[in-house]
Design a protein around this motif. Structure first.
Motif, mmCIF file in Angstrom:
data_model
loop_
_atom_site.group_PDB
_atom_site.id
_atom_site.type_symbol
_atom_site.label_atom_id
_atom_site.label_comp_id
_atom_site.label_asym_id
_atom_site.label_seq_id
_atom_site.Cartn_x
_atom_site.Cartn_y
_atom_site.Cartn_z
ATOM 1 N N THR A 1 0.893 -1.172 0.024
ATOM 2 C CA THR A 1 -0.059 0.074 -0.269
ATOM 3 C C THR A 1 0.812 1.270 -0.004
ATOM 4 O O THR A 1 0.428 2.372 0.335
ATOM 5 C CB THR A 1 -0.940 0.002 1.356
ATOM 6 O OG1 THR A 1 -0.063 -0.053 2.236
ATOM 7 C CG2 THR A 1 -2.046 -1.117 1.265
ATOM 8 N N PHE A 2 2.077 1.123 -0.420
ATOM 9 C CA PHE A 2 2.903 2.386 -0.392
ATOM 10 C C PHE A 2 2.421 3.553 -1.168
ATOM 11 O O PHE A 2 2.263 4.693 -0.498
ATOM 12 C CB PHE A 2 4.405 1.912 -1.146
ATOM 13 C CG PHE A 2 5.163 3.104 -1.322
ATOM 14 C CD1 PHE A 2 5.414 3.796 -2.648
ATOM 15 C CD2 PHE A 2 6.083 3.447 -0.248
ATOM 16 C CE1 PHE A 2 6.561 4.765 -2.743
ATOM 17 C CE2 PHE A 2 7.080 4.663 -0.355
ATOM 18 C CZ PHE A 2 7.105 4.807 -1.551
ATOM 19 N N VAL A 9 1.737 9.249 2.290
ATOM 20 C CA VAL A 9 2.215 10.519 2.233
ATOM 21 C C VAL A 9 3.643 10.111 2.983
ATOM 22 O O VAL A 9 3.838 9.406 3.717
ATOM 23 C CB VAL A 9 1.739 11.582 3.237
ATOM 24 C CG1 VAL A 9 2.736 12.868 3.012
ATOM 25 C CG2 VAL A 9 0.514 12.048 2.418
ATOM 26 N N MET A 10 4.754 10.436 1.829
ATOM 27 C CA MET A 10 6.038 10.161 2.503
ATOM 28 C C MET A 10 6.948 11.487 2.607
ATOM 29 O O MET A 10 6.787 12.392 1.902
ATOM 30 C CB MET A 10 6.905 9.384 1.118
ATOM 31 C CG MET A 10 6.151 8.122 0.853
ATOM 32 S SD MET A 10 6.586 6.877 2.268
ATOM 33 C CE MET A 10 8.198 6.901 2.602
ATOM 34 N N ILE A 66 5.693 14.466 0.182
ATOM 35 C CA ILE A 66 5.171 14.133 -1.101
ATOM 36 C C ILE A 66 3.802 13.331 -1.074
ATOM 37 O O ILE A 66 4.038 12.577 -0.235
ATOM 38 C CB ILE A 66 6.223 13.559 -2.269
ATOM 39 C CG1 ILE A 66 5.576 13.456 -3.500
ATOM 40 C CG2 ILE A 66 6.517 12.158 -1.600
ATOM 41 C CD1 ILE A 66 6.678 13.221 -4.552
ATOM 42 N N THR A 67 2.776 13.606 -1.696
ATOM 43 C CA THR A 67 1.618 13.034 -1.291
ATOM 44 C C THR A 67 1.694 11.719 -2.226
ATOM 45 O O THR A 67 2.677 11.466 -2.994
ATOM 46 C CB THR A 67 0.479 13.881 -2.159
ATOM 47 O OG1 THR A 67 0.768 14.222 -3.648
ATOM 48 C CG2 THR A 67 -0.134 14.851 -1.559
ATOM 49 N N GLY A 68 0.733 10.679 -2.003
ATOM 50 C CA GLY A 68 0.724 9.247 -2.479
ATOM 51 C C GLY A 68 0.995 9.347 -3.883
ATOM 52 O O GLY A 68 1.580 8.457 -4.515
ATOM 53 N N ASN A 69 0.183 9.989 -4.747
ATOM 54 C CA ASN A 69 0.557 9.890 -6.244
ATOM 55 C C ASN A 69 1.480 10.962 -6.552
ATOM 56 O O ASN A 69 1.502 11.248 -7.822
ATOM 57 C CB ASN A 69 -0.986 10.571 -6.762
ATOM 58 C CG ASN A 69 -1.299 11.957 -6.355
ATOM 59 O OD1 ASN A 69 -0.560 12.524 -5.806
ATOM 60 N ND2 ASN A 69 -2.457 12.291 -6.960
ATOM 61 N N SER A 114 10.948 13.022 -4.522
ATOM 62 C CA SER A 114 10.196 12.411 -5.681
ATOM 63 C C SER A 114 9.784 10.977 -5.302
ATOM 64 O O SER A 114 10.431 10.478 -4.278
ATOM 65 C CB SER A 114 10.926 12.299 -7.090
ATOM 66 O OG SER A 114 12.193 11.583 -6.722
ATOM 67 N N ARG A 115 9.030 10.184 -5.893
ATOM 68 C CA ARG A 115 8.737 8.860 -5.375
ATOM 69 C C ARG A 115 8.237 7.939 -6.806
ATOM 70 O O ARG A 115 7.951 8.607 -7.969
ATOM 71 C CB ARG A 115 7.488 8.777 -4.462
ATOM 72 C CG ARG A 115 6.162 8.987 -5.259
ATOM 73 C CD ARG A 115 5.134 9.448 -4.129
ATOM 74 N NE ARG A 115 4.918 8.114 -3.257
ATOM 75 C CZ ARG A 115 4.353 7.941 -2.093
ATOM 76 N NH1 ARG A 115 4.006 8.977 -1.634
ATOM 77 N NH2 ARG A 115 3.948 6.953 -1.744
ATOM 78 N N ASP A 116 8.588 6.991 -6.620
ATOM 79 C CA ASP A 116 8.118 5.844 -7.730
ATOM 80 C C ASP A 116 7.522 4.613 -7.031
ATOM 81 O O ASP A 116 8.132 3.707 -6.620
ATOM 82 C CB ASP A 116 9.653 5.110 -8.434
ATOM 83 C CG ASP A 116 9.214 4.186 -9.437
ATOM 84 O OD1 ASP A 116 8.127 3.807 -9.724
ATOM 85 O OD2 ASP A 116 10.523 4.194 -10.472
ATOM 86 N N ASN A 117 6.204 4.869 -7.186
ATOM 87 C CA ASN A 117 5.283 3.839 -6.636
ATOM 88 C C ASN A 117 5.567 2.220 -7.326
ATOM 89 O O ASN A 117 5.114 1.342 -6.586
ATOM 90 C CB ASN A 117 3.942 4.129 -6.698
ATOM 91 C CG ASN A 117 3.579 5.562 -5.743
ATOM 92 O OD1 ASN A 117 4.380 5.648 -4.953
ATOM 93 N ND2 ASN A 117 2.651 6.317 -5.993
ATOM 94 N N THR A 118 5.995 2.402 -8.257
ATOM 95 C CA THR A 118 6.350 0.832 -8.969
ATOM 96 C C THR A 118 7.382 0.442 -8.198
ATOM 97 O O THR A 118 7.425 -0.862 -8.302
ATOM 98 C CB THR A 118 6.413 0.995 -10.512
ATOM 99 O OG1 THR A 118 7.696 1.691 -10.790
ATOM 100 C CG2 THR A 118 5.234 1.822 -11.339
#
Length: 122
Positions: free
Chosen positions: A28-29, A33-34, A51-54, A71-75
């Motif tokens: 459920t990453f 929010v990170m 950073i928000t979830g999306n 930044s984030r990479d949900n994959t």
């Protein structure tokens, strides 16, 4: 339950760059929010940004705005903190954290990594 692990810290000269990574366990990453926080010697833990979830919204503390990028990479279940133009006062232990809503307060984050040391030498 989410487990977080930071990496990428180290020693860098003033004006240099580092990229911190935060790898998360769990499916459920993207719902979290990170946040990135830091705590220097004898200081309280302070927000660097989040950073928000999306990934659509980011916030930065005034002290790092324009120099740091989250930044984030949900994959990949990962979040990142790109730090440029580093200053001696950026020396801290940096933590990533996961929480249910946007907030600059450490109290609003439920899961924390162990932290990674960033030392900026002048």
């Amino acid at each position: 339950q989410v487990q977080l692990r930071e990496s990428g810290g180290g020693l860098v000269q003033t004006g240099g760059s580092l990229r911190l990574s935060c790898e998360a366990s769990g499916r459920t990453f993207s719902s979290y929010v990170m946040g990135w926080f830091r705590q220097g010697p004898g200081k309280e833990r302070e927000v660097v940004g989040f950073i928000t979830g999306n990934g659509a919204y980011t916030y930065y503390a005034a002290s790092v705005k324009g120099r740091f990028t989250i930044s984030r990479d949900n994959t990949k279940n990962s979040a990142y903190l790109q730090m440029n133009s580093l200053k001696a006062e950026d020396t801290s232990v940096y933590h990533c954290a996961a929480g249910p809503r946007i907030s600059g307060s450490p109290n609003d984050y439920d899961y924390w990594g162990q932290g990674t040391q960033v030392t900026v030498s002048s």
